[in-house]
Design a protein around this motif. Structure first.
Motif, PDB file in Angstrom:
ATOM      1  N   THR A 193       1.050  -1.235  -0.054  1.00  0.00           N
ATOM      2  CA  THR A 193      -0.170   0.209   0.017  1.00  0.00           C
ATOM      3  C   THR A 193       0.754   1.088   0.146  1.00  0.00           C
ATOM      4  O   THR A 193       1.832   1.370   0.723  1.00  0.00           O
ATOM      5  N   ILE A 194       0.344   2.478  -0.826  1.00  0.00           N
ATOM      6  CA  ILE A 194       1.206   3.809  -0.800  1.00  0.00           C
ATOM      7  C   ILE A 194       0.061   4.332  -0.152  1.00  0.00           C
ATOM      8  O   ILE A 194      -0.863   4.780  -0.774  1.00  0.00           O
ATOM      9  N   ILE A 195       0.740   5.207   0.624  1.00  0.00           N
ATOM     10  CA  ILE A 195      -0.051   6.492   1.170  1.00  0.00           C
ATOM     11  C   ILE A 195       0.783   7.819   1.290  1.00  0.00           C
ATOM     12  O   ILE A 195       1.763   7.864   1.348  1.00  0.00           O
ATOM     13  N   HIS A 196       0.275   8.976   0.549  1.00  0.00           N
ATOM     14  CA  HIS A 196       0.963   9.829  -0.035  1.00  0.00           C
ATOM     15  C   HIS A 196      -0.023  11.298   0.263  1.00  0.00           C
ATOM     16  O   HIS A 196      -1.283  11.057   0.485  1.00  0.00           O
ATOM     17  N   VAL A 197       0.558  12.434   0.130  1.00  0.00           N
ATOM     18  CA  VAL A 197      -0.186  13.639   0.290  1.00  0.00           C
ATOM     19  C   VAL A 197       0.128  14.650  -0.943  1.00  0.00           C
ATOM     20  O   VAL A 197       0.910  14.345  -1.868  1.00  0.00           O
ATOM     21  N   THR A 198      -0.638  15.755  -0.902  1.00  0.00           N
ATOM     22  CA  THR A 198      -0.574  16.685  -2.089  1.00  0.00           C
ATOM     23  C   THR A 198      -0.096  18.012  -1.390  1.00  0.00           C
ATOM     24  O   THR A 198      -0.270  18.415  -0.066  1.00  0.00           O
ATOM     25  N   HIS A 199       0.766  18.793  -2.186  1.00  0.00           N
ATOM     26  CA  HIS A 199       0.915  20.376  -1.603  1.00  0.00           C
ATOM     27  C   HIS A 199      -0.064  21.309  -2.015  1.00  0.00           C
ATOM     28  O   HIS A 199      -0.464  20.971  -3.429  1.00  0.00           O
ATOM     29  N   LYS A 200       0.206  22.407  -1.571  1.00  0.00           N
ATOM     30  CA  LYS A 200      -0.958  23.566  -1.974  1.00  0.00           C
ATOM     31  C   LYS A 200      -0.136  24.084  -3.211  1.00  0.00           C
ATOM     32  O   LYS A 200       1.097  24.335  -3.352  1.00  0.00           O
ATOM     33  N   SER A 201      -1.015  24.343  -4.265  1.00  0.00           N
ATOM     34  CA  SER A 201      -0.797  25.046  -5.545  1.00  0.00           C
ATOM     35  C   SER A 201      -1.702  25.657  -6.235  1.00  0.00           C
ATOM     36  O   SER A 201      -2.974  25.651  -5.738  1.00  0.00           O
ATOM     37  N   LYS A 202      -1.644  26.352  -7.299  1.00  0.00           N
ATOM     38  CA  LYS A 202      -2.697  26.767  -8.087  1.00  0.00           C
ATOM     39  C   LYS A 202      -3.465  25.729  -8.599  1.00  0.00           C
ATOM     40  O   LYS A 202      -4.661  26.036  -8.990  1.00  0.00           O
ATOM     41  N   TYR A 203      -3.303  24.447  -8.512  1.00  0.00           N
ATOM     42  CA  TYR A 203      -4.070  23.368  -9.034  1.00  0.00           C
ATOM     43  C   TYR A 203      -4.793  22.656  -7.776  1.00  0.00           C
ATOM     44  O   TYR A 203      -5.506  21.759  -7.996  1.00  0.00           O
ATOM     45  N   SER A 204      -4.158  22.902  -6.574  1.00  0.00           N
ATOM     46  CA  SER A 204      -4.668  22.062  -5.608  1.00  0.00           C
ATOM     47  C   SER A 204      -4.816  22.900  -4.244  1.00  0.00           C
ATOM     48  O   SER A 204      -3.691  23.383  -4.167  1.00  0.00           O
ATOM     49  N   PRO A 205      -5.460  22.735  -3.307  1.00  0.00           N
ATOM     50  CA  PRO A 205      -5.526  23.174  -2.041  1.00  0.00           C
ATOM     51  C   PRO A 205      -4.544  22.602  -1.193  1.00  0.00           C
ATOM     52  O   PRO A 205      -4.077  23.102  -0.047  1.00  0.00           O
ATOM     53  N   GLY A 206      -4.140  21.450  -1.504  1.00  0.00           N
ATOM     54  CA  GLY A 206      -3.304  20.607  -0.726  1.00  0.00           C
ATOM     55  C   GLY A 206      -3.919  19.637   0.226  1.00  0.00           C
ATOM     56  O   GLY A 206      -4.862  20.361   0.843  1.00  0.00           O
ATOM     57  N   PHE A 207      -3.524  18.557   0.574  1.00  0.00           N
ATOM     58  CA  PHE A 207      -4.159  17.843   1.358  1.00  0.00           C
ATOM     59  C   PHE A 207      -3.153  16.755   2.239  1.00  0.00           C
ATOM     60  O   PHE A 207      -2.134  16.172   1.498  1.00  0.00           O
ATOM     61  N   SER A 208      -3.600  16.675   3.493  1.00  0.00           N
ATOM     62  CA  SER A 208      -2.954  15.542   4.106  1.00  0.00           C
ATOM     63  C   SER A 208      -3.617  14.151   4.053  1.00  0.00           C
ATOM     64  O   SER A 208      -4.444  14.322   3.269  1.00  0.00           O
ATOM     65  N   VAL A 209      -3.211  13.489   4.901  1.00  0.00           N
ATOM     66  CA  VAL A 209      -3.866  11.890   4.917  1.00  0.00           C
ATOM     67  C   VAL A 209      -4.472  11.984   6.303  1.00  0.00           C
ATOM     68  O   VAL A 209      -3.429  11.794   7.356  1.00  0.00           O
ATOM     69  N   SER A 210      -5.636  11.285   6.649  1.00  0.00           N
ATOM     70  CA  SER A 210      -5.915  11.169   7.885  1.00  0.00           C
ATOM     71  C   SER A 210      -6.684   9.850   7.840  1.00  0.00           C
ATOM     72  O   SER A 210      -7.630   9.578   6.998  1.00  0.00           O
ATOM     73  N   ILE A 211      -6.391   8.615   8.363  1.00  0.00           N
ATOM     74  CA  ILE A 211      -6.846   7.470   8.474  1.00  0.00           C
ATOM     75  C   ILE A 211      -7.285   7.129  10.246  1.00  0.00           C
ATOM     76  O   ILE A 211      -6.353   7.281  10.779  1.00  0.00           O
ATOM     77  N   GLY A 212      -8.671   6.836  10.388  1.00  0.00           N
ATOM     78  CA  GLY A 212      -8.983   6.549  11.541  1.00  0.00           C
ATOM     79  C   GLY A 212      -8.717   5.273  12.414  1.00  0.00           C
ATOM     80  O   GLY A 212      -7.538   4.706  11.821  1.00  0.00           O
ATOM     81  N   ASP A 213      -9.418   5.085  13.308  1.00  0.00           N
ATOM     82  CA  ASP A 213      -9.299   4.014  14.089  1.00  0.00           C
ATOM     83  C   ASP A 213      -9.819   2.632  13.451  1.00  0.00           C
ATOM     84  O   ASP A 213     -10.950   2.712  13.065  1.00  0.00           O
ATOM     85  N   ASP A 214      -9.452   1.411  13.808  1.00  0.00           N
ATOM     86  CA  ASP A 214      -9.815   0.369  13.305  1.00  0.00           C
ATOM     87  C   ASP A 214     -10.194   0.290  11.735  1.00  0.00           C
ATOM     88  O   ASP A 214     -11.239  -0.286  11.350  1.00  0.00           O
ATOM     89  N   VAL A 215      -9.345   0.676  11.169  1.00  0.00           N
ATOM     90  CA  VAL A 215      -9.280   0.301   9.477  1.00  0.00           C
ATOM     91  C   VAL A 215      -8.286  -0.429   9.276  1.00  0.00           C
ATOM     92  O   VAL A 215      -7.289  -0.722   9.468  1.00  0.00           O
ATOM     93  N   THR A 216      -9.022  -1.130   7.955  1.00  0.00           N
ATOM     94  CA  THR A 216      -7.970  -2.225   7.352  1.00  0.00           C
ATOM     95  C   THR A 216      -7.821  -1.732   5.913  1.00  0.00           C
ATOM     96  O   THR A 216      -8.795  -1.574   5.145  1.00  0.00           O
ATOM     97  N   VAL A 217      -6.683  -1.411   5.530  1.00  0.00           N
ATOM     98  CA  VAL A 217      -6.226  -1.110   4.253  1.00  0.00           C
ATOM     99  C   VAL A 217      -5.673  -2.354   3.664  1.00  0.00           C
ATOM    100  O   VAL A 217      -4.603  -2.718   3.799  1.00  0.00           O
ATOM    101  N   GLY A 218      -6.592  -2.723   2.622  1.00  0.00           N
ATOM    102  CA  GLY A 218      -5.906  -3.993   1.906  1.00  0.00           C
ATOM    103  C   GLY A 218      -4.774  -3.842   0.862  1.00  0.00           C
ATOM    104  O   GLY A 218      -4.320  -2.868   0.680  1.00  0.00           O
TER     105      GLY A 218
END
Length: 173
Positions: A61-86
């Motif tokens: 699995t790959i987890i990544h984020v984006t930066h703020k630019s004129k194309y994107s507001p920029g986003f972090s990643v938040s994954i909660g509790d008791d999550v299964t990522v296949g």
């Protein structure tokens, strides 16, 4: 491999399991009893990645984020509790709430939000900015609401997380 980037050291709870073949870089926080399995990557080099408690990030699995630019507001990643990522999922710049199952090979893209108690089937594509409602099964590319989860499926969300906590404990002994 656990690496610092731009003075950000990963913050990994002492009970978490980080496989020696996984990669955790920079501004990443991993909660109690969570696990990063072989070949999984959490690259917090632009914005933060937060992984909750009892959450398992499976092989490839790959987890990544984006930066703020004129194309994107920029986003972090938040994954909660008791999550299964296949296995081999791509989690990119999105929010995943508690008690969610992301099926193998699925992709969740920038600005998407997954509500609690949700299942996403294998190979699904959750497009940018998509908001998935709580309590449903989603399948397909693009992901579509198929039906409400049964009580058995809701119970499985917690069962899956618990099984991976038990498994990571075996690896730690």
């Amino acid at each position: 491999m656990i690496r610092t980037f731009k003075n950000f050291n990963p913050d990994i709870h002492k009970t978490a399991y980080i496989d020696e073949q996984s990669t955790v870089i920079g501004n990443v926080k991993i909660g109690k009893d969570s696990a990063m399995w072989p070949q999984s990557v959490a690259r917090g080099d632009i914005n933060p990645i937060i992984i909750g408690e009892r959450t398992n990030i499976q092989d490839g699995t790959i987890i990544h984020v984006t930066h703020k630019s004129k194309y994107s507001p920029g986003f972090s990643v938040s994954i909660g509790d008791d999550v299964t990522v296949g296995h081999s999922a791509i989690i990119h710049a999105c929010k995943i709430s508690d008690r969610v199952l992301i099926g193998m090979g699925s992709t969740v893209l920038d600005g998407a939000e997954i509500a609690p108690d949700t299942m996403i089937g294998a190979g699904a594509l959750v497009g940018p900015g998509k908001h998935l409602e709580s309590g449903y099964l989603y399948l397909g590319s693009p992901a579509k609401k198929i039906r409400e989860l049964t009580q058995k499926e809701r119970d499985f969300l917690i069962y899956s997380a618990k099984c991976y906590v038990d498994l990571k404990n075996e690896y730690l002994t």
